[in-house]
Write an enzyme that holds these catalytic residues in place. Structure first.
Site, PDB file in Angstrom:
ATOM      1  CD  GLU A 192       4.077  -3.645   4.354  1.00 27.85           C
ATOM      2  OE1 GLU A 192       3.366  -4.582   3.932  1.00 27.85           O
ATOM      3  OE2 GLU A 192       3.879  -2.460   4.046  1.00 27.85           O
ATOM      4  CG  ASN A 232      -7.360  -0.286   5.387  1.00 26.29           C
ATOM      5  OD1 ASN A 232      -8.038   0.362   6.172  1.00 26.29           O
ATOM      6  ND2 ASN A 232      -6.165   0.099   4.973  1.00 26.29           N
ATOM      7  NE  ARG A 260       6.176   1.529   1.325  1.00 27.63           N
ATOM      8  CZ  ARG A 260       4.850   1.580   1.167  1.00 27.63           C
ATOM      9  NH1 ARG A 260       4.199   0.547   0.658  1.00 27.63           N
ATOM     10  NH2 ARG A 260       4.161   2.629   1.551  1.00 27.63           N
ATOM     11  CG  ASP A 300       3.616  -0.459  -2.779  1.00 30.13           C
ATOM     12  OD1 ASP A 300       3.187  -0.729  -3.908  1.00 30.13           O
ATOM     13  OD2 ASP A 300       3.040  -0.784  -1.724  1.00 30.13           O
ATOM     14  CG  ASP A 353      -4.227  -2.284   6.327  1.00 35.08           C
ATOM     15  OD1 ASP A 353      -3.290  -1.487   6.121  1.00 35.08           O
ATOM     16  OD2 ASP A 353      -4.551  -3.170   5.530  1.00 35.08           O
ATOM     17  CG  ASP A 381       1.150  -4.401  -5.497  1.00 34.86           C
ATOM     18  OD1 ASP A 381       1.238  -5.576  -5.898  1.00 34.86           O
ATOM     19  OD2 ASP A 381       0.611  -4.102  -4.413  1.00 34.86           O
ATOM     20  CG  HIS A 409       6.014   1.657   5.322  1.00 33.97           C
ATOM     21  ND1 HIS A 409       4.767   1.829   4.778  1.00 33.97           N
ATOM     22  CD2 HIS A 409       6.254   0.328   5.291  1.00 33.97           C
ATOM     23  CE1 HIS A 409       4.274   0.644   4.434  1.00 33.97           C
ATOM     24  NE2 HIS A 409       5.163  -0.273   4.743  1.00 33.97           N
TER      25      HIS A 409
END
Ligand code: KDG
Ligand code: MG
Length: 418
Positions: free
Chosen positions: A355, A37, A147, A226, A332, A253, A122
């Site tokens: 995901e 990406n 998410r 996230d 991506d 993360d 998402h």
């Protein structure tokens, strides 16, 4: 079975994708995803100039030997460009081998360990109301795990949050027919778009968002979040602790985890499960995280981690420590990379979750897929190989367009962690 041709196909239907197509002397072809990406041209050059010429004449069945040859003979090891290029070769060769065997790829990886692959979607919103709408929309699409990303009062635009429909001047994904439903991580622009960030404001706001979501949607729905590498270890520890009452599936993360020992501090303070690794590209990035059990989920993609062969090694290492998979699957990752992930997900024992950001209609017209998404579960399908075809003519209608991921600055102008 020898490799006769290696073509690099660049197409940008809804976003940029890099696909390697290998053709053998038997006529069997294989596809691999090398999309990186915002840095796609670097992988195109690496593949075209330094890898493709070395593949011609090689035995297409020698997947492991080809992997080791590309990794070791270059002298320069690891790195996102190299590993995305090796991944494209690796996945294309697995596609060929499975087609030659007349089997869906997961059969060569050991066969199915489950009947379907739990996927998370998402959900996001600039406000709590918009977030609730987005979660409901994903539930209507079938998602059974979500998410949750939220706007923060006082911050204009935040990565991973679909801009408010009333927020003029913020571009979602101008080209996408699905712009209303999904944000697109990269934006077609000559320079990276700038966003703003304030970690203290985020830490104050987020626990209340999760409390509201739990109150609205109940205790059963698996919720993920996230942190996009933006916290220091002590901030991440504080957030993990504050989110414990809301029983997250994972916090992803939370810190820039190339500092692996930083996760020890986070772990000492919270039982919120931790997921890390979408920017990693080799088993070496996980050595301490896995052996010290500092994480619960491995987030690497097939596309950025040297393909099925190398990600399988990472996941087998993780399995010895009860660490599970959470393979990266935003838009991506092309349909080719997604299919590769699904075959691996189906075969491994230590599967966690997958995901899934569905691609737009134009992307689906270029890449015909056999994978399915039914009531929250993905399945790669039963066609021999990966089960994805690339329509080269359709791909040619959408040439490469410069696009970048956004970045962020603090109020005083400092560039912050991504
Ligand atoms: O290319 C980067 C994006 O795909 C990534 O930032 C999305 O964080 C992401 C995720 O978890 O999918
Ligand atoms: Mg992420």
């Amino acid at each position: 079975m020898r490799i006769e041709q290696a073509e690099v196909i660049v197409t940008s239907p809804d976003r940029n994708f890099i696909t390697l197509k290998l053709t053998t002397d038997t006529g069997i072809t294989g596809l691999g995803d090398g999309t990186l990406n915002g840095r796609e041209p670097a992988v195109v050059s690496y593949l075209k100039d330094s890898v493709a010429p070395l593949l011609i004449g090689r035995d297409a069945h020698q997947i492991e030997d080809t992997w080791q040859f590309l990794y070791r003979s270059a002298y320069w090891r690891r790195g996102p460009v190299t590993m995305a290029a090796i991944s494209a070769v690796d996945v294309a060769l697995w596609d060929i081998k499975a087609k030659a065997a007349g089997m869906p790829l997961y059969q060569l990886l050991g066969g199915a360990s489950r009947t379907g692959i739990l996927a998370y979607g998402h959900g996001s919103g600039a406000s709590t109301e918009e977030l609730f709408d987005s979660i409901r929309m994903h539930q209507e699409m079938g998602f059974q795990a979500i998410r949750v990303q939220s706007g923060v009062p006082g911050l204009r635009a935040i990565y991973g949050v679909t801009p408010s429909k009333t927020d003029a001047g913020v571009v979602t994904d101008p080209g996408s027919p699905d712009a209303d439903q999904h944000y697109e991580p990269a934006q077609r622009a000559a320079r990276p778009p700038e966003e703003d960030w304030d970690t203290r404001a985020y830490l104050r706001h987020l626990p209340g968002v999760f409390e509201a979501v739990r109150n609205e949607f109940g205790p059963d729905l698996p919720l993920l979040h996230d942190g996009h590498h933006r916290m220091t270890p002590i901030q991440a520890a504080k957030l993990g602790k504050a989110l414990e009452p809301y029983d997250l599936f994972w916090l992803e993360d939370c810190t820039p985890a190339e500092n692996q020992e930083a996760l020890r501090l986070v772990r000492q303070h919270t039982t919120t499960p931790l997921a890390i690794g979408e920017v990693f590209n080799s088993v070496w990035d996980y050595r301490q995280l896995i052996s010290e059990q500092l994480i619960d989920y491995v987030r690497s993609s097939v596309t950025h981690t040297g393909g099925i062969s190398h990600l399988r090694k990472i996941l087998d290492f993780a399995a010895q420590y009860q660490i599970k998979s959470g393979i990266h699957g935003p838009t991506d990752i092309s349909p080719v990379g997604m299919a590769a992930a699904l075959h691996l997900d189906l075969a491994i024992h230590n599967f966690g979750i997958q995901e899934y950001m569905p691609h737009g209609q134009r992307t689906n017209s270029v890449f015909q897929q056999s994978y399915s998404f039914i009531e929250g579960y993905l399945h790669p399908g039963e066609r021999p190989g990966l089960g994805v075809d690339l329509d080269v003519d359709a791909a040619g209608r959408y040439p490469y367009e410069t696009a970048y991921l956004p970045f962020n600055r603090l109020k005083d102008g400092t560039v912050h962690d991504w």
